[in-house]
Scaffold this motif. Structure first.
Motif, short mmCIF file in Angstrom:
data_model
loop_
_atom_site.label_atom_id
_atom_site.label_comp_id
_atom_site.label_asym_id
_atom_site.label_seq_id
_atom_site.Cartn_x
_atom_site.Cartn_y
_atom_site.Cartn_z
N UNK A 91 15.90 28.65 10.98
CA UNK A 91 14.49 28.99 11.18
C UNK A 91 13.69 27.69 11.22
N UNK A 92 12.39 27.80 11.51
CA UNK A 92 11.56 26.62 11.71
C UNK A 92 10.28 26.76 10.87
N UNK A 93 9.97 25.73 10.08
CA UNK A 93 8.81 25.75 9.19
C UNK A 93 7.67 24.95 9.82
N UNK A 94 6.48 25.57 9.91
CA UNK A 94 5.29 24.89 10.42
C UNK A 94 4.15 25.09 9.43
N UNK A 95 3.30 24.07 9.31
CA UNK A 95 2.16 24.11 8.38
C UNK A 95 0.91 23.68 9.14
N UNK A 96 -0.18 24.43 8.99
CA UNK A 96 -1.39 24.21 9.78
C UNK A 96 -2.54 23.57 9.00
N UNK A 253 21.08 32.94 3.91
CA UNK A 253 22.10 32.02 4.44
C UNK A 253 21.68 31.38 5.76
N UNK A 254 20.41 31.03 5.84
CA UNK A 254 19.86 30.36 7.02
C UNK A 254 19.54 28.92 6.70
N UNK A 255 19.52 28.08 7.71
CA UNK A 255 19.13 26.70 7.55
C UNK A 255 17.73 26.47 8.09
N UNK A 256 17.18 25.27 7.82
CA UNK A 256 15.86 24.88 8.34
C UNK A 256 16.10 23.80 9.38
N UNK A 257 15.66 24.05 10.62
CA UNK A 257 15.92 23.12 11.72
C UNK A 257 14.63 22.50 12.21
N UNK A 258 14.80 21.45 13.01
CA UNK A 258 13.70 20.69 13.56
C UNK A 258 13.16 21.40 14.81
N UNK A 259 11.91 21.84 14.76
CA UNK A 259 11.31 22.60 15.85
C UNK A 259 11.24 21.78 17.14
N UNK A 260 10.84 20.52 17.04
CA UNK A 260 10.72 19.68 18.23
C UNK A 260 12.07 19.50 18.91
#
Length: 393
Positions: A91-96, A253-260
């Motif tokens: 999944x992808x984490x974004x902060x505004x 069981x998910x990882x955090x990936x780079x959105x760009x």
């Protein structure tokens, strides 16, 4: 019959006509002023940041799932992204926004090698430039969230372009020029897409999941899944919300990936959270604590008298144990920096301490992982071949 003197009826008609002309003139003046001048001043009269009191009440969240219209997958020449294909379990984490930077978020990024993308308002970024340099050094990406956070569809094409392009020039000081836009309030149309394209934007990035007030929700209502783009905001207490989100991701069981990297098709840097992260209790700010970036200047020195002891996640600081700053303080064990944790010693749960191996305090020697000298192998974070462990790699 008398001449030279208007009849009463004709005089009344003149007054009525004059009144209507006056109303028409006033209405036209107001319309011209509002329509032609307010938009052109969108950069000269920027929105003011919210007060701390208001942020405490409503957390100052400007975007939400309610604003999404997933049927709109394009904006003129630009593609609109709500989620990404489920090619890998990530999944992808974004902060505004950026009004309330948080040092604890930086520490989490460094400890777990989190590739977070933030969409910043230029006005907010100007308050704490040093923090955002540190954010990028910790593996983060900075993208465009306009100059002053207006409803873009309410502006003229010229002002739309100004709102989008001006932050690109300013934010370029932190790294590569932004080429992703998150429109404020999720508000866009084909004209906004054209203005973004003319400014150098390649993607309009929306979201399909959010963490708000410690409550996680998704657009589908079916829970977290691979490919989700998750929305958070820079608000007070963000670090605790982020930890709770990381625990949800770990449980699935998910990882955090780079959105760009995912948007450009580059090999993904992935962070894996192997064990749940303890959620700390909120610590009230004392009268001498002046370094909390969430409400002050990041350059302000720390004056708190509390020792800055580094406590590894999950480690217990038992009374009577020797709690050396920077060491992993395990119950019952005297953890002196440089000591070798031999069999029989109490070693931190989750860390594999092989017989005869010298396990330097602060390094997580995960079974099967290559623990290169000088590399930061954080407990709970898996440095797999997909994730080199280098921030921003």
């Amino acid at each position: 019959m008398m001449y030279g003197k208007a009849s009463p009826r004709r005089s009344d008609y003149g007054k009525i006509l004059g009144f209507f002309i006056l109303v028409l003139v006033i209405s036209t003046t107001v319309f011209v002023k509002n329509y032609f001048f307010n938009g052109s001043n969108s950069l000269k009269k920027p929105n003011k940041p919210p007060s701390s009191a208001n942020a405490t009440l409503n957390n100052n969240r400007s975007e939400s799932l309610d604003q999404l219209n997933p049927t709109r997958t394009s904006a003129g020449p630009i593609k609109v992204v709500y989620e990404l294909p489920e090619k890998q379990p990530v999944v992808y984490i974004t902060i505004d926004d950026g009004w309330y930077p948080n040092e604890e978020v930086i520490k989490l990024m460094q400890q777990y090698h989190l590739p977070i993308t933030t969409f910043l308002i230029e006005q907010a970024t100007q308050k704490h430039p040093d923090f955002w340099h540190e954010f990028v050094k910790s593996g983060g990406h900075i993208e465009d969230h306009t100059f002053s956070h207006p409803y873009l569809t309410h502006l003229s094409p010229t002002d739309q372009k100004n709102q989008i392009s001006q932050p690109i020039d300013y934010l370029s000081q932190f790294g590569s020029p932004p080429n992703e836009l998150r429109p404020p309030y999720g508000d866009f149309n084909s004209e906004v897409g054209q203005a973004a394209h003319d400014s150098g934007i390649k993607y309009i990035v929306m979201w399909d999941a959010e963490m708000e007030n410690s409550r996680f929700t998704t657009r589908s209502g079916l829970g977290l899944k691979a490919g989700d783009i998750i929305l958070l905001h820079w608000v007070p207490g963000l670090d605790q919300e982020l930890i709770k989100l990381l625990n949800i991701i770990q449980k699935q069981n998910l990882g955090i990936a780079d959105l760009t990297q995912a948007l450009t098709g580059d090999p993904l840097t992935i962070s894996w959270i192997k064990t749940p992260i303890p959620v700390p209790n909120p610590t009230p700010t004392t009268s001498t604590e002046t370094s909390t970036i969430t409400s002050g200047n990041p350059k302000t020195p720390r004056t708190s008298s509390t020792p800055r002891t580094s406590n590894t996640s999950g480690a217990s600081n038992t009374p009577g144990a020797s709690n050396t700053p920077g060491a992993s303080n395990t119950p019952g064990a005297s953890n002196t920096p440089g000591a070798s944790n031999t069999p029989g010693a109490s070693n931190t749960p989750g860390v594999s301490n092989t017989t005869g191996a010298s396990n330097t305090p602060g390094a997580s020697n995960t079974p099967g992982a290559s623990n290169t000298p000088g590399a930061s192998n954080t407990p709970g974070a898996s440095n797999t071949p997909e994730n080199s462990g280098t921030w921003g790699a």
